[in-house]
Design a protein around this motif. Structure first.
Motif, PDB file in Angstrom:
ATOM      1  N   GLY A 112       0.797  -1.221   0.000  1.00 39.36           N
ATOM      2  CA  GLY A 112       0.000   0.000   0.000  1.00 39.36           C
ATOM      3  C   GLY A 112       0.825   1.265   0.000  1.00 39.36           C
ATOM      4  N   GLU A 113       2.092   1.164   0.376  1.00 38.77           N
ATOM      5  CA  GLU A 113       2.958   2.345   0.356  1.00 38.77           C
ATOM      6  C   GLU A 113       3.429   2.629  -1.064  1.00 38.77           C
ATOM      7  OE1 GLU A 113       4.816   2.401   4.863  1.00 38.77           O
ATOM      8  OE2 GLU A 113       6.081   1.670   3.223  1.00 38.77           O
ATOM      9  N   LYS A 114       3.935   3.853  -1.256  1.00 39.04           N
ATOM     10  CA  LYS A 114       4.389   4.280  -2.572  1.00 39.04           C
ATOM     11  C   LYS A 114       5.789   4.877  -2.498  1.00 39.04           C
ATOM     12  CE  LYS A 114      -0.261   5.369  -4.333  1.00 39.04           C
ATOM     13  NZ  LYS A 114      -1.137   6.416  -4.917  1.00 39.04           N
ATOM     14  N   LEU A 115       6.431   4.907  -3.639  1.00 39.50           N
ATOM     15  CA  LEU A 115       7.689   5.619  -3.832  1.00 39.50           C
ATOM     16  C   LEU A 115       7.468   6.530  -5.032  1.00 39.50           C
ATOM     17  CD1 LEU A 115      10.687   6.167  -3.279  1.00 39.50           C
ATOM     18  CD2 LEU A 115      11.242   4.142  -4.636  1.00 39.50           C
ATOM     19  N   VAL A 116       7.427   7.831  -4.784  1.00 41.87           N
ATOM     20  CA  VAL A 116       7.013   8.781  -5.818  1.00 41.87           C
ATOM     21  C   VAL A 116       8.147   9.763  -6.127  1.00 41.87           C
ATOM     22  CG1 VAL A 116       5.329  10.533  -6.465  1.00 41.87           C
ATOM     23  CG2 VAL A 116       4.620   8.602  -5.033  1.00 41.87           C
ATOM     24  N   THR A 117       8.435   9.922  -7.401  1.00 39.83           N
ATOM     25  CA  THR A 117       9.341  10.964  -7.879  1.00 39.83           C
ATOM     26  C   THR A 117       8.613  11.720  -8.990  1.00 39.83           C
ATOM     27  OG1 THR A 117      10.376   9.726  -9.690  1.00 39.83           O
ATOM     28  CG2 THR A 117      11.258   9.360  -7.460  1.00 39.83           C
ATOM     29  N   LYS A 118       9.272  12.690  -9.596  1.00 37.52           N
ATOM     30  CA  LYS A 118       8.617  13.435 -10.678  1.00 37.52           C
ATOM     31  C   LYS A 118       8.407  12.572 -11.916  1.00 37.52           C
ATOM     32  CE  LYS A 118      12.681  15.445 -12.955  1.00 37.52           C
ATOM     33  NZ  LYS A 118      13.330  16.705 -13.377  1.00 37.52           N
ATOM     34  N   ASP A 119       9.142  11.444 -12.028  1.00 42.91           N
ATOM     35  CA  ASP A 119       9.075  10.602 -13.224  1.00 42.91           C
ATOM     36  C   ASP A 119       8.181   9.375 -13.073  1.00 42.91           C
ATOM     37  OD1 ASP A 119      10.891  12.158 -14.734  1.00 42.91           O
ATOM     38  OD2 ASP A 119      12.554  11.268 -13.628  1.00 42.91           O
ATOM     39  N   TYR A 120       7.926   8.951 -11.859  1.00 41.39           N
ATOM     40  CA  TYR A 120       7.143   7.723 -11.681  1.00 41.39           C
ATOM     41  C   TYR A 120       6.469   7.682 -10.320  1.00 41.39           C
ATOM     42  CZ  TYR A 120      11.630   6.362  -9.527  1.00 41.39           C
ATOM     43  OH  TYR A 120      12.784   6.329  -8.770  1.00 41.39           O
ATOM     44  N   GLU A 121       5.478   6.791 -10.231  1.00 43.05           N
ATOM     45  CA  GLU A 121       4.791   6.515  -8.978  1.00 43.05           C
ATOM     46  C   GLU A 121       4.763   5.001  -8.793  1.00 43.05           C
ATOM     47  OE1 GLU A 121       0.929   8.471  -7.702  1.00 43.05           O
ATOM     48  OE2 GLU A 121       0.249   6.390  -7.905  1.00 43.05           O
ATOM     49  N   LEU A 122       5.605   4.510  -7.921  1.00 44.19           N
ATOM     50  CA  LEU A 122       5.687   3.076  -7.650  1.00 44.19           C
ATOM     51  C   LEU A 122       4.808   2.744  -6.454  1.00 44.19           C
ATOM     52  CD1 LEU A 122       9.560   2.655  -7.968  1.00 44.19           C
ATOM     53  CD2 LEU A 122       7.834   2.362  -9.760  1.00 44.19           C
ATOM     54  N   GLU A 123       3.929   1.772  -6.632  1.00 40.07           N
ATOM     55  CA  GLU A 123       3.056   1.331  -5.549  1.00 40.07           C
ATOM     56  C   GLU A 123       3.319  -0.147  -5.275  1.00 40.07           C
ATOM     57  OE1 GLU A 123      -1.700   1.285  -4.307  1.00 40.07           O
ATOM     58  OE2 GLU A 123      -1.033   2.270  -6.142  1.00 40.07           O
ATOM     59  N   PHE A 124       3.315  -0.519  -4.004  1.00 34.96           N
ATOM     60  CA  PHE A 124       3.720  -1.862  -3.609  1.00 34.96           C
ATOM     61  C   PHE A 124       2.531  -2.688  -3.123  1.00 34.96           C
ATOM     62  CE2 PHE A 124       7.190   1.122  -3.204  1.00 34.96           C
ATOM     63  CZ  PHE A 124       8.146   0.516  -4.002  1.00 34.96           C
ATOM     64  N   ILE A 125       2.559  -3.967  -3.479  1.00 31.54           N
ATOM     65  CA  ILE A 125       1.453  -4.886  -3.232  1.00 31.54           C
ATOM     66  C   ILE A 125       1.986  -6.117  -2.514  1.00 31.54           C
ATOM     67  CG2 ILE A 125      -0.335  -6.294  -4.349  1.00 31.54           C
ATOM     68  CD1 ILE A 125       0.153  -4.325  -6.827  1.00 31.54           C
ATOM     69  N   SER A 126       1.275  -6.576  -1.507  1.00 29.89           N
ATOM     70  CA  SER A 126       1.688  -7.759  -0.763  1.00 29.89           C
ATOM     71  C   SER A 126       1.756  -8.980  -1.672  1.00 29.89           C
ATOM     72  CB  SER A 126       0.696  -8.029   0.383  1.00 29.89           C
ATOM     73  OG  SER A 126       1.048  -9.220   1.069  1.00 29.89           O
ATOM     74  N   TYR A 127       2.842  -9.729  -1.559  1.00 28.91           N
ATOM     75  CA  TYR A 127       3.072 -10.899  -2.419  1.00 28.91           C
ATOM     76  C   TYR A 127       3.707 -12.001  -1.594  1.00 28.91           C
ATOM     77  CZ  TYR A 127       5.584 -13.698  -5.971  1.00 28.91           C
ATOM     78  OH  TYR A 127       6.105 -14.713  -6.727  1.00 28.91           O
ATOM     79  N   PHE A 128       2.920 -12.997  -1.227  1.00 30.85           N
ATOM     80  CA  PHE A 128       3.462 -14.141  -0.502  1.00 30.85           C
ATOM     81  C   PHE A 128       4.044 -15.109  -1.521  1.00 30.85           C
ATOM     82  CE2 PHE A 128       1.277 -12.348   3.002  1.00 30.85           C
ATOM     83  CZ  PHE A 128       1.920 -12.831   4.127  1.00 30.85           C
ATOM     84  N   SER A 129       5.341 -14.986  -1.748  1.00 27.94           N
ATOM     85  CA  SER A 129       6.001 -15.793  -2.764  1.00 27.94           C
ATOM     86  C   SER A 129       6.091 -17.241  -2.321  1.00 27.94           C
ATOM     87  CB  SER A 129       7.406 -15.248  -3.025  1.00 27.94           C
ATOM     88  OG  SER A 129       8.207 -15.389  -1.878  1.00 27.94           O
ATOM     89  N   GLU A 130       6.374 -18.091  -3.301  1.00 24.71           N
ATOM     90  CA  GLU A 130       6.459 -19.523  -3.003  1.00 24.71           C
ATOM     91  C   GLU A 130       7.659 -19.864  -2.124  1.00 24.71           C
ATOM     92  OE1 GLU A 130       8.975 -18.758  -6.561  1.00 24.71           O
ATOM     93  OE2 GLU A 130       7.033 -18.097  -5.823  1.00 24.71           O
ATOM     94  N   MET A 131       8.595 -18.931  -1.998  1.00 27.30           N
ATOM     95  CA  MET A 131       9.795 -19.180  -1.197  1.00 27.30           C
ATOM     96  C   MET A 131       9.439 -19.084   0.287  1.00 27.30           C
ATOM     97  SD  MET A 131      12.888 -19.940  -1.991  1.00 27.30           S
ATOM     98  CE  MET A 131      14.586 -19.971  -1.381  1.00 27.30           C
ATOM     99  N   HIS A 132       9.057 -20.201   0.893  1.00 27.53           N
ATOM    100  CA  HIS A 132       8.697 -20.282   2.317  1.00 27.53           C
ATOM    101  C   HIS A 132       7.461 -19.457   2.674  1.00 27.53           C
ATOM    102  CE1 HIS A 132      12.558 -22.206   2.713  1.00 27.53           C
ATOM    103  NE2 HIS A 132      13.199 -21.111   2.372  1.00 27.53           N
ATOM    104  N   LEU A 133       6.731 -18.980   1.667  1.00 26.98           N
ATOM    105  CA  LEU A 133       5.596 -18.077   1.891  1.00 26.98           C
ATOM    106  C   LEU A 133       6.011 -16.823   2.651  1.00 26.98           C
ATOM    107  CD1 LEU A 133       2.441 -20.309   2.516  1.00 26.98           C
ATOM    108  CD2 LEU A 133       3.037 -18.955   0.511  1.00 26.98           C
ATOM    109  N   TRP A 134       7.264 -16.416   2.505  1.00 28.53           N
ATOM    110  CA  TRP A 134       7.693 -15.151   3.086  1.00 28.53           C
ATOM    111  C   TRP A 134       7.015 -14.015   2.336  1.00 28.53           C
ATOM    112  CZ3 TRP A 134      13.603 -16.438   3.010  1.00 28.53           C
ATOM    113  CH2 TRP A 134      13.908 -17.206   4.146  1.00 28.53           C
ATOM    114  N   GLU A 135       6.653 -12.976   3.043  1.00 29.94           N
ATOM    115  CA  GLU A 135       6.013 -11.857   2.370  1.00 29.94           C
ATOM    116  C   GLU A 135       7.025 -11.059   1.561  1.00 29.94           C
ATOM    117  OE1 GLU A 135       2.721  -8.401   2.932  1.00 29.94           O
ATOM    118  OE2 GLU A 135       3.883  -8.923   4.705  1.00 29.94           O
ATOM    119  N   GLY A 136       6.720 -10.956   0.296  1.00 29.04           N
ATOM    120  CA  GLY A 136       7.491 -10.105  -0.592  1.00 29.04           C
ATOM    121  C   GLY A 136       6.607  -8.989  -1.093  1.00 29.04           C
TER     122      GLY A 136
END
Length: 211
Positions: A112-136
Motif C-alpha cells: 500500500g505504500e508508494k515511492l514517488v518521484t517526478k518521473d514515476y509513482e511506484l506502488e507496492f502490493i503484498s506478495y506471498f512468494s512460493e519461497m517459504h511463503l515469506w512476504e514479498g
C-alpha cells in the motif's frame, strides 16, 4: 538488452536445461530503478549492459520482490558499482539481506505504500512468494501502467524481447498453487490484483504481456 516498453529496458538470460528465461528491468528516469539483479552469474552479465543503458546516470533504487537468488543474488555486486543505490524490499527480505551484511542501503516498503518521484509513482502490493511463503512485494508503476509480476505470472521458453497479447483478468485467474501455495493468500492476492488496471506486465520469466 532491449527497450521492451516505453522507457523500460529488459535484460534477459535464457537457461536451456530448465527452458526458462530470467529477466531484469531498468526503469530509465532521473532516479532510475533496477528491478532484480539476477543470480551472481546473471549479474556479472547484466552489469556492463546496465552501465550502457544508464549512460553515466546514477542508479537510485534496486527493487527486490522477494528473497531468492535470481531476484537479489548479485545485489552486493551491483552495489559495489553503484554504491549510492538503495535496495527496496519488504521487511522480511530486508531481514534476510541483513544476514549478508547489507543493512545501510535498504529501504523497507509495506503493501500500500508508494515511492514517488517526478518521473514515476511506484506502488507496492503484498506478495506471498512460493519461497517459504515469506512476504514479498509486487510493484506497479502507476503512470505507465506497468506491473512487475516477479514469479507470479510466467511462462517457460526462450523469451528475450518477447511480448504477447493477454487479458488481465485471465492472468489473475490463472495464478496457481505453484505461485502461491496458500489458498487463502492466493485468493486475497487475486482480489487485490483484480482491482488494478495495468497496461503491461513485466514478467520475471517468459514473455511480457501487453494488456
Amino acid at each position: 538488452m532491449s527497450i521492451i516498453y516505453n522507457d523500460l529496458y529488459q535484460f534477459s538470460t535464457y537457461v536451456p536445461p530448465i527452458d526458462l528465461t530470467f529477466h531484469q528491468y531498468l526503469l530509465q528516469a532521473e532516479e532510475s530503478v533496477l528491478v532484480h539483479t539476477g543470480a551472481m552469474q546473471q549479474g556479472e552479465a547484466l552489469l556492463p549492459q546496465l552501465k550502457t543503458a544508464l549512460n553515466d546516470k546514477k542508479l537510485s533504487y534496486i527493487f527486490i520482490s522477494h528473497f531468492e537468488s535470481d531476484e537479489c543474488g548479485a545485489l552486493s555486486l551491483i552495489l559495489k558499482h553503484f554504491p549510492e543505490a538503495k535496495a527496496v524490499c519488504s521487511e522480511i527480505t530486508a531481514r534476510q539481506l541483513s544476514g549478508f551484511g547489507i543493512t545501510s542501503k535498504v529501504l523497507v516498503k509495506k503493501p500500500g505504500e508508494k515511492l514517488v518521484t517526478k518521473d514515476y509513482e511506484l506502488e507496492f502490493i503484498s506478495y506471498f512468494s512460493e519461497m517459504h511463503l515469506w512476504e514479498g512485494l509486487l510493484m506497479i508503476e502507476n503512470k505507465r501502467g506497468i506491473l512487475f509480476s516477479s514469479d507470479l505470472m510466467f511462462r517457460l521458453g526462450k523469451a528475450d524481447n518477447a511480448i504477447i497479447e493477454g487479458s488481465w483478468q485471465e492472468e489473475v485467474a490463472n495464478i496457481t498453487p505453484l505461485q502461491v501455495p496458500d489458498p487463502n493468500r492466493r485468493l486475497e492476492l487475486q482480489e487485490t490484483l483484480g482491482k488494478l488496471t495495468p497496461k503491461f506486465i513485466a514478467t520475471g520469466h517468459g514473455p511480457c504481456v501487453k494488456l
